[in-house]
Design a protein around this motif. Structure first.
Motif, PDB file in Angstrom:
ATOM      1  N   CYS A  39      48.131  70.369  74.453  1.00 59.96           N
ATOM      2  CA  CYS A  39      47.973  68.918  74.776  1.00 59.96           C
ATOM      3  C   CYS A  39      47.108  68.267  75.589  1.00 59.96           C
ATOM      4  O   CYS A  39      47.096  67.041  75.964  1.00 59.96           O
ATOM      5  N   SER A  89      51.107  60.335  80.205  1.00 55.92           N
ATOM      6  CA  SER A  89      50.114  60.464  78.926  1.00 55.92           C
ATOM      7  C   SER A  89      50.475  62.094  78.213  1.00 55.92           C
ATOM      8  O   SER A  89      50.515  62.255  77.111  1.00 55.92           O
ATOM      9  N   ARG A  93      52.442  62.830  74.635  1.00 59.35           N
ATOM     10  CA  ARG A  93      51.669  63.609  73.636  1.00 59.35           C
ATOM     11  C   ARG A  93      52.477  64.951  73.313  1.00 59.35           C
ATOM     12  O   ARG A  93      52.636  65.201  72.012  1.00 59.35           O
ATOM     13  N   THR A  96      55.541  63.675  71.110  1.00 63.41           N
ATOM     14  CA  THR A  96      54.910  63.514  69.433  1.00 63.41           C
ATOM     15  C   THR A  96      54.744  64.717  68.773  1.00 63.41           C
ATOM     16  O   THR A  96      55.262  65.149  67.823  1.00 63.41           O
ATOM     17  N   ASN A  97      54.322  65.667  69.338  1.00 58.02           N
ATOM     18  CA  ASN A  97      54.024  66.967  68.885  1.00 58.02           C
ATOM     19  C   ASN A  97      55.120  67.824  68.698  1.00 58.02           C
ATOM     20  O   ASN A  97      55.372  68.579  67.663  1.00 58.02           O
TER      21      ASN A  97
END
Length: 183
Positions: A39, A89, A93, A96-97
């Motif tokens: 990520c 950030s 990420r 979400t992943n």
């Protein structure tokens, strides 16, 4: 050494690996953990492997007999303490992943298909669909060739809900009215 991305050293990479594994719903293979860790653009494969090995050595992670990685209590504690040091950030990420990965793994557990040969040269295809409450559909079907068995498995795995709905439609369809014949 300054490099692109937010993860700048091995300590941050270890924290990232712990952050990810702490949010997974089940043990995962090396390749999946590597994909989830990508990520950030600064992640290096060899450095990742070294950090992962060190996390296992220090008992932050364990590897089971199937080569799947799981976080330990020690890893969970350290992840919880240090998670705020990861850039926001990167955490977003990762979240979400990991959420998508957990959904995919849950679906894989809930939808299963396999086949096995029978003594007469045909094959039995076993299709199973479960949810949080247990079995939703369990079906064994005989097919003539292994290619047919693989095709049935593939189609079921792609859309198990369709088979479930069609089976219910057939089973719940109103009985056809008998037509009386006059002699």
């Amino acid at each position: 050494m300054n490099r692109p991305g937010f993860i700048q050293d091995q300590l941050e990479l270890k924290l990232l690996i712990l952050y990810i594994t702490a949010r997974l719903s089940q043990p995962i293979p090396y390749e999946t953990l590597w994909d989830l860790t990508l990520c950030d653009t600064a992640i290096d494969y060899f450095e990742f492997t070294e950090c992962l090995t060190d996390l296992v050595r220090t008992e932050h992670l364990i590897i089971d007999i199937d080569d799947l990685y799981t976080i330990t209590e020690k890893g969970l504690r350290n992840s919880k303490i240090c998670q705020s040091t990861l850039p926001y950030s990167v955490r977003v990420r990762c979240d979400t992943n990991v959420k998508a990965c957990n959904r995919r793994m849950s679906l894989e557990q809930q939808v299963q298909a396999s086949h096995s040969p029978r003594d007469n040269g045909t094959f039995t295809v076993s299709l199973n669909l479960t949810d949080d409450m247990g079995s939703v559909l369990a079906l064994n079907a005989m097919v003539i060739t292994e290619d047919m068995a693989k095709d049935v498995e593939k189609r079921f795995l792609e859309n198990p809900q369709q088979l479930y709905q069609k089976v219910l439609d057939v089973l719940l369809a109103p009985e056809e009215e008998e037509i009386e014949t006059k002699d």
